[in-house]
Design a protein around this motif. Structure first.
Motif, short mmCIF file in Angstrom:
data_model
loop_
_atom_site.label_atom_id
_atom_site.label_comp_id
_atom_site.label_asym_id
_atom_site.label_seq_id
_atom_site.Cartn_x
_atom_site.Cartn_y
_atom_site.Cartn_z
N GLU A 62 44.01 35.67 40.16
CA GLU A 62 42.95 35.07 39.35
C GLU A 62 42.73 33.64 39.81
N ARG A 117 39.11 38.14 44.00
CA ARG A 117 37.78 38.35 43.43
C ARG A 117 36.69 37.74 44.32
N LEU A 128 36.27 39.79 47.68
CA LEU A 128 35.51 41.03 47.53
C LEU A 128 34.03 40.74 47.29
N LEU A 140 43.16 42.58 38.02
CA LEU A 140 42.53 43.86 38.34
C LEU A 140 41.51 44.24 37.27
N ARG A 169 39.66 42.25 35.61
CA ARG A 169 38.43 41.48 35.87
C ARG A 169 37.63 42.11 37.00
N LEU A 170 38.33 42.58 38.03
CA LEU A 170 37.63 43.25 39.12
C LEU A 170 36.96 44.53 38.63
N ASP A 203 33.85 43.75 37.00
CA ASP A 203 32.83 43.45 38.01
C ASP A 203 32.27 44.71 38.66
N ARG A 210 34.12 46.68 40.73
CA ARG A 210 34.64 46.75 42.10
C ARG A 210 35.82 47.70 42.26
N ILE A 211 36.32 48.29 41.17
CA ILE A 211 37.48 49.17 41.25
C ILE A 211 37.11 50.57 40.80
N VAL A 263 39.35 50.11 45.83
CA VAL A 263 38.06 49.41 45.78
C VAL A 263 36.93 50.43 45.82
#
Length: 262
Positions: A65, A73, A76, A92, A94-95, A98, A100-101, A225
């Motif tokens: 973070e 973050r 990516l 993770l 937070r991703l 977004d 992204r996961i 991802v």
């Protein structure tokens, strides 16, 4: 004509699967970005994975973070290719927010409590209780730690609670390696961070875990991802790192962590 092939090699009852790409004989290349919290165990376990599967792994690093180009973050978001990321559960999440996961791909690998360290040779201070920890912070004065999940917790939750004098300064840096370097070179007198970033590091000595009242235990977690080019190989790696095999468990514990509970 593009072809994929599978070669199964049997030796002492173990099957190794090699996944090829467009050209025959070309091994799969997996791209991973990991935070420092899981890096020690990852470095120890990766050669076995590559040998067992024939998959080549390219590894980058980033903070769980925080802000700026050293975070996973940011990387990516700015086009750094990756199939797997390994970072704190908070990072993770937070991703995932977004987008992204891949949904359902997150797997906890290991847990690490916060610990403190001093330069090797320095007298180990007492951090067994909250009162002792507070006094150690006052006597040290210059505190450093990574500005990721753990650093944000200490800055926002722990320090305000302890009502420390202005003489105590907390410096947050991008990565745990930078935190350790500041401690080694005398730019700080006490380092705080995940135990996995302070154990087995030449030049510093981990003195113990923080008291439970000011503790956060991070779960370092792997996820695939969304735009991963090698999702099948990504699943293989995550299964390998999260297995309960004795060698995997031992590597995680040598890195100052415990395997994540299933």
């Amino acid at each position: 004509m593009n072809k994929r092939f599978v070669v199964v090699a049997l030796a002492t009852g173990v099957a190794s699967v090699f996944l090829g790409g467009a050209d025959a004989g070309t091994p799969t290349t997996l791209k991973v970005i990991t935070s420092g919290g899981f890096a020690q165990a990852y470095r120890e376990l990766l050669p076995g994975f590559e040998k067992e599967t024939g998959i080549k792994v390219e590894t980058g690093s980033g903070a769980s973070e925080g802000v700026g180009p050293k975070t996973i973050r940011y990387q990516l978001a700015h086009g750094t290719p990756a199939d797997v990321v390994i970072l704190s559960r908070e990072g993770l999440n937070r991703l995932a927010e977004d987008g992204r996961i891949r949904k359902g791909s997150a797997v906890g690998l290991a847990t690490a409590p916060l610990a403190a360290a001093v330069r090797t040779g320095a007298a180990p201070p007492n951090i067994a209780t909250v009162a002792a920890f507070r006094q150690t912070l006052i006597e040290a004065g210059r505190i450093v730690m990574p500005g990721s999940t753990s650093g944000q917790f200490v800055r926002d939750k722990v320090f305000p609670r302890l009502d420390l004098p202005a003489s105590v300064t907390l410096t947050l840096v991008a990565r745990g390696t930078e935190s350790v370097e500041m401690l080694k070179t005398g730019k700080a007198d006490l380092a705080i961070g995940p135990s996995s970033e302070l154990v087995n590091v030449p030049g510093i000595t981990m003195i113990g875990h923080l008291p439970s009242e000011v503790q956060i235990i991070q779960t370092f977690t792997a996820g695939i991802v969304n735009d991963a080019k090698e999702p099948k190989a990504a699943k293989q790696l995550i299964r390998y790192l999260s297995s309960q095999k004795p060698a995997t468990v031992a590597a995680i514990r040598r890195a100052g962590m415990e395997p994540a509970r299933r």
